[in-house]
Design an enzyme around this catalytic site. Sequence first.
Site, short mmCIF file in Angstrom:
data_model
loop_
_atom_site.label_atom_id
_atom_site.label_comp_id
_atom_site.label_asym_id
_atom_site.label_seq_id
_atom_site.Cartn_x
_atom_site.Cartn_y
_atom_site.Cartn_z
N THR A 175 0.85 -1.19 0.00
CA THR A 175 0.00 0.00 0.00
C THR A 175 0.88 1.24 0.00
O THR A 175 2.02 1.20 0.45
CB THR A 175 -0.85 -0.01 1.28
OG1 THR A 175 -1.66 -1.16 1.24
CG2 THR A 175 -1.71 1.22 1.43
N ARG A 203 -13.22 -8.26 -1.74
CA ARG A 203 -12.58 -8.05 -0.42
C ARG A 203 -12.12 -6.59 -0.29
O ARG A 203 -11.50 -6.04 -1.18
CB ARG A 203 -11.40 -9.00 -0.27
CG ARG A 203 -10.60 -8.83 1.02
CD ARG A 203 -9.42 -7.90 0.85
NE ARG A 203 -8.55 -7.90 2.02
CZ ARG A 203 -7.53 -7.07 2.17
NH1 ARG A 203 -7.25 -6.17 1.24
NH2 ARG A 203 -6.78 -7.11 3.24
N GLY A 205 -9.88 -4.08 2.20
CA GLY A 205 -8.90 -4.13 3.28
C GLY A 205 -9.04 -2.96 4.23
O GLY A 205 -10.10 -2.31 4.30
N GLY A 227 0.14 -3.37 5.38
CA GLY A 227 0.30 -4.71 5.92
C GLY A 227 -1.03 -5.44 5.93
O GLY A 227 -1.92 -5.13 5.14
N1 ASP Z 1 -3.16 -3.14 3.99
C1 ASP Z 1 -3.40 -3.60 2.65
C2 ASP Z 1 -4.64 -4.44 2.63
O1 ASP Z 1 -4.88 -5.17 3.56
C3 ASP Z 1 -2.31 -4.41 2.06
C4 ASP Z 1 -0.93 -3.88 2.16
O2 ASP Z 1 -0.67 -2.89 2.81
O3 ASP Z 1 -0.08 -4.50 1.56
O4 ASP Z 1 -5.32 -4.41 1.63
#
Ligand code: ASP
Length: 313
Positions: A175, A203, A205, A227
Site C-alpha cells: 500500500t 474483499r 482491506g 500490511g
Molecule cells: N493493507 C493492505 C490491505 O490489507 C495491504 C498492504 O498494505 O499491503 O489491503
Amino acid sequence: MVKPFLIGTRNAAPHLYRGIGVLKKGGSIIDAVEATVSGIEESTESGNVGVGGSPNILGVIELDASIMDGATMKTGAVGCVSKYCHAISIARKVMDCTPHAFLVADGAHRFAKVMGFKELELHTERSKTLAKAMALDGYKSLPDDWPNKEYYVTAAQELNIHEWYKKLSDEHQGTTNVIGMDSEGNICVGVSTSGTSMKFPGRIGDSPIIGAGNYCDNRYGGVACTGRGELTIRRLTSRIIIKYMEDGLSMEKAIIKAFKELHALKDGSCQCIAVDKNGNTISANMTRASSHFYMDIDMTEPKERQGILVEPD
Ligand code: ASP
C-alpha cells in the site's frame, strides 16, 4: 510554526516532490497529499497501487483508497474500484461532493463517471503475467527471476486457502501511505492500494476503512497503516494509536502499545507511518526494521528516516 512537509512509505518517495510542488504553488495540504498519491497510482512501479496493481484471485485489479482531513475530520473512501486509476481522487470527491464517506464497486464507478473521471485499463504486462500464471499453474510459469516467485508458488500449493492468503499477504505487501502537515498544523492522510495479493473478489482491506488504515485529528496527529488489513481492521489500529496519544502517551509509546496488541492476535503483521501535532514523524514495523521518507518545502529530494521495530513481549 512547522515547516510544511510530507512523509510517505518507500513507494511514495519518488512522488513526494509532486505534493511539495503543490504546496509551493499555494495548494492546501489535502491537495498536496492527493497529488502525491496520484503520482504513485499512475506509475507502474509499485505493483500494488493504481495501474499495474496486484490482481485478485480472478485476475481483476480492485483498488481501495481513503483520504482524511484532520481539521474537519471529514473523510472520503472508495473500495473495489476496477475501472479507474485515481482511487484517491475519487475518494477526495466522495469527501468533498457527497453526503457520504464510502462508496464501493459499481456505485463508486458510477460516481467517478459523473464526476468526469476517465476509465482506464489497470492491467500492465506485469499484472497480466501474474494473473495468467495464477490461473494456469499456481504461478509455476512465472519467470524464475520474478520477485518473490517462491512465495507465490509455495502459497498457491497450500490447499488451505486461509494459509495461502495469509502467507502471500505477509510476504507481499505494498500500500502507499502519505501524510502531510502545513504550517498551521493541518494534517491530511492519504492511503491507496490494490489491496493484499490474492484477495477474494470484493474483499476490502483496511486502507479505505477510516480508523483501521487511516486516521488523523489535528489536535493529536495522523497515522496510516500498511500490511495485513484484516489485523488493523480488528483493532482499528490507526484510530487506537491516536486515542492513546489523546490519553497522553507519546506517539512512539502509543504505537508500541498498539502494535504489541496486534502481536497478541498472532495473525500477521503490519506497519505504520505517523506524525504528531508538533510535526514529529515516525514509522514502525512489527517484523523488520522500518523507515519512512520525509520532504519539506525547502528540500529538493526526500530524506529517509529510520523508524522503530516493535517486537512482541
Ligand atoms: N493493507 C493492505 C490491505 O490489507 C495491504 C498492504 O498494505 O499491503 O489491503
